[in-house]
Motif scaffolding. Structure first.
Motif, short mmCIF file in Angstrom:
data_model
loop_
_atom_site.label_atom_id
_atom_site.label_comp_id
_atom_site.label_asym_id
_atom_site.label_seq_id
_atom_site.Cartn_x
_atom_site.Cartn_y
_atom_site.Cartn_z
N PRO A 16 -14.44 1.70 3.80
CA PRO A 16 -13.93 2.05 2.43
C PRO A 16 -12.52 1.38 2.26
O PRO A 16 -12.27 1.03 1.38
N LEU A 17 -11.75 1.36 3.33
CA LEU A 17 -10.41 1.12 3.44
C LEU A 17 -10.46 -0.46 3.34
O LEU A 17 -9.67 -1.08 2.51
N CYS A 18 -11.08 -1.05 4.16
CA CYS A 18 -11.22 -2.44 4.19
C CYS A 18 -11.72 -3.04 3.22
O CYS A 18 -11.29 -4.11 2.67
N ASP A 19 -12.95 -2.50 2.43
CA ASP A 19 -13.35 -2.85 1.23
C ASP A 19 -12.30 -2.86 0.04
O ASP A 19 -12.39 -3.89 -0.58
N PHE A 20 -11.45 -1.82 -0.15
CA PHE A 20 -10.44 -1.54 -0.80
C PHE A 20 -9.44 -2.63 -1.01
O PHE A 20 -9.03 -2.97 -1.88
N LEU A 21 -9.02 -2.97 0.50
CA LEU A 21 -7.82 -3.59 0.67
C LEU A 21 -8.35 -5.48 0.82
O LEU A 21 -7.56 -6.26 1.00
N GLU A 22 -9.82 -5.48 0.59
CA GLU A 22 -10.39 -6.86 0.97
C GLU A 22 -10.08 -7.79 2.28
O GLU A 22 -9.55 -8.72 2.20
N ARG B 275 -6.91 0.82 -8.99
CA ARG B 275 -6.01 0.86 -7.85
C ARG B 275 -5.97 1.87 -6.92
O ARG B 275 -4.99 1.73 -6.18
N LEU B 276 -6.78 2.64 -7.06
CA LEU B 276 -6.76 3.95 -6.18
C LEU B 276 -7.96 4.10 -5.40
O LEU B 276 -9.01 3.87 -5.56
N LEU B 277 -7.65 4.37 -4.06
CA LEU B 277 -8.70 4.74 -3.02
C LEU B 277 -8.63 6.20 -2.54
O LEU B 277 -7.43 6.41 -1.98
N VAL B 278 -9.49 6.95 -2.98
CA VAL B 278 -9.50 8.46 -2.44
C VAL B 278 -10.25 8.63 -1.01
O VAL B 278 -11.32 8.04 -0.97
N PHE B 279 -9.53 8.53 -0.01
CA PHE B 279 -9.91 8.11 1.39
C PHE B 279 -9.86 9.39 2.35
O PHE B 279 -8.88 9.94 2.53
N HIS B 280 -11.13 9.56 3.10
CA HIS B 280 -11.11 10.58 4.00
C HIS B 280 -11.35 9.72 5.06
O HIS B 280 -12.41 9.03 5.54
N PRO B 281 -10.48 9.85 6.36
CA PRO B 281 -10.37 8.88 7.39
C PRO B 281 -11.73 9.18 8.21
O PRO B 281 -11.90 7.95 8.96
N VAL C 299 0.77 -1.07 -0.16
CA VAL C 299 0.09 -0.01 0.17
C VAL C 299 0.96 1.19 0.00
O VAL C 299 1.65 1.36 0.75
N ILE C 300 0.57 2.13 -0.89
CA ILE C 300 1.39 3.48 -1.11
C ILE C 300 0.20 4.78 -0.57
O ILE C 300 -0.56 4.70 -1.36
N GLY C 301 0.70 5.33 0.40
CA GLY C 301 -0.19 6.34 0.90
C GLY C 301 0.33 7.73 0.09
O GLY C 301 1.37 8.09 0.22
N ALA C 302 -0.52 8.37 -0.80
CA ALA C 302 -0.11 9.26 -1.79
C ALA C 302 -0.51 10.56 -0.85
O ALA C 302 -0.16 11.81 -1.45
N GLY C 303 -1.22 10.52 0.03
CA GLY C 303 -1.92 12.14 0.50
C GLY C 303 -0.66 12.59 1.49
O GLY C 303 0.18 11.89 2.36
N PRO C 304 -0.48 13.84 1.50
CA PRO C 304 0.41 14.70 2.04
C PRO C 304 0.21 14.58 3.52
O PRO C 304 -0.95 14.18 4.04
N VAL D 57 -3.47 4.81 -1.82
CA VAL D 57 -4.65 5.42 -1.09
C VAL D 57 -4.22 6.76 -0.87
O VAL D 57 -3.23 7.49 -0.31
N LEU D 58 -5.17 7.76 -1.25
CA LEU D 58 -4.95 9.20 -1.16
C LEU D 58 -5.62 9.75 -0.10
O LEU D 58 -6.88 9.79 0.00
N THR D 59 -5.19 10.09 1.06
CA THR D 59 -5.99 10.46 2.04
C THR D 59 -6.11 11.97 1.66
O THR D 59 -5.21 12.62 1.31
N VAL D 60 -7.44 12.46 1.88
CA VAL D 60 -7.81 13.94 1.67
C VAL D 60 -8.47 14.59 2.86
O VAL D 60 -8.97 14.04 3.71
N ARG D 61 -8.36 15.83 2.67
CA ARG D 61 -9.34 16.72 3.64
C ARG D 61 -9.57 18.15 2.89
O ARG D 61 -8.99 18.10 1.98
N ASP D 62 -10.15 19.04 3.54
CA ASP D 62 -10.40 20.15 3.03
C ASP D 62 -8.97 21.03 2.69
O ASP D 62 -8.44 21.12 3.60
N ALA D 63 -9.02 21.73 1.58
CA ALA D 63 -7.65 22.19 1.27
C ALA D 63 -7.33 23.28 2.17
O ALA D 63 -6.21 23.37 2.71
#
Length: 230
Positions: free
Chosen positions: A173-179, A161-167, A5-10, A89-95
């Motif tokens: 969503p994370l568990c479904d993506f990673l099965e 291959r990508l999950l855009v994920f807000h924790p 798993v590669i976390g792309a979110g800053p 996994v791209l973790t996101v939040r309000d800019a």
């Protein structure tokens, strides 16, 4: 061990919470900036090699099955190519909230000035900070940079291959993506602005000395791990 798993979110997109979550569901250990700190004398030179155009990803991530946070997220594209079987996994939040959180913690003058003249700051300048140039204090520019960063990841990585994920959305969503099965425990929520600011305020920022930095990071990880599923 290749990354799975590669976390792309800053940083400041709940990357620490995601680190603990990935470890909890079987994708650990998870690399994070604090892991750079915890073994600084080994890891800072490895990242400086990345800056110098000589990355050894297998050496950097030896023993890890996932990664989140800076400085690895700067190289999400390279890592996705180097580990073609890994999911992203791209973790996101309000800019605007992201900019405010960064300004109070990892981008704050207090934090950065404490590292003046250190190998760690040199490494950060070549990796994470190099993305911003002279614009780090320009809130509007930083917010636009963050939006563009997310858009580039989304446009580049195939959707399967990508999950855009807000924790805040929790495990599903994370568990479904990673099965993997959904844990019974609440999703970990750690490393709030107050926790990081308080920890660094106790010593006026981060320790510039590598040995002291390692001790700080080890204690910080242990403290947050205790809180993660409390």
């Amino acid at each position: 061990m290749a990354l799975k798993v590669i976390g792309a979110g800053p940083g400041r997109t709940a990357t620490f919470s995601t680190k603990f979550a990935l470890e909890h569901i079987g994708y650990g250990p998870c690399y994070h900036m604090v892991e750079v700190f915890r073994n600084a004398r080994r890891n800072i030179p490895l990242w400086q090699n990345v800056v110098d155009g000589k990355p050894d990803w297998d050496a950097i991530f030896d023993g890890y099955s996932s990664v989140t946070d800076n400085p690895a997220c700067v190289y999400w594209r390279e890592l996705a190519e180097f580990y073609p079987e890994a999911k992203v996994v791209l973790t996101v939040r309000d800019a605007d909230a992201w900019v405010e959180s960064c300004n109070d913690t990892i981008n704050s003058p207090r934090m950065l000035s404490s590292l003046e003249g250190s190998d760690l700051l040199q490494m950060l300048q070549g990796t994470y900070l190099s993305q911003f140039g002279e614009n780090i204090d320009d809130r509007e520019w930083m917010a636009n940079w963050y939006r563009a960063f997310n858009a580039e990841v989304i446009d580049t990585i195939p959707s399967n291959r990508l999950l855009v994920f807000h924790p805040k959305d929790g495990w599903e969503p994370l568990c479904d993506f990673l099965e993997v099965p959904v844990p019974s425990e609440p999703f970990p929520r750690v490393n709030s602005r107050d926790e990081l600011g308080g920890a660094s305020d106790e010593q006026g920022g981060l320790p510039a000395d590598p040995e002291q930095l390692e001790a700080f990071a080890g204690g910080y990880i242990d403290e947050l791990r205790r809180k993660a599923f409390a």
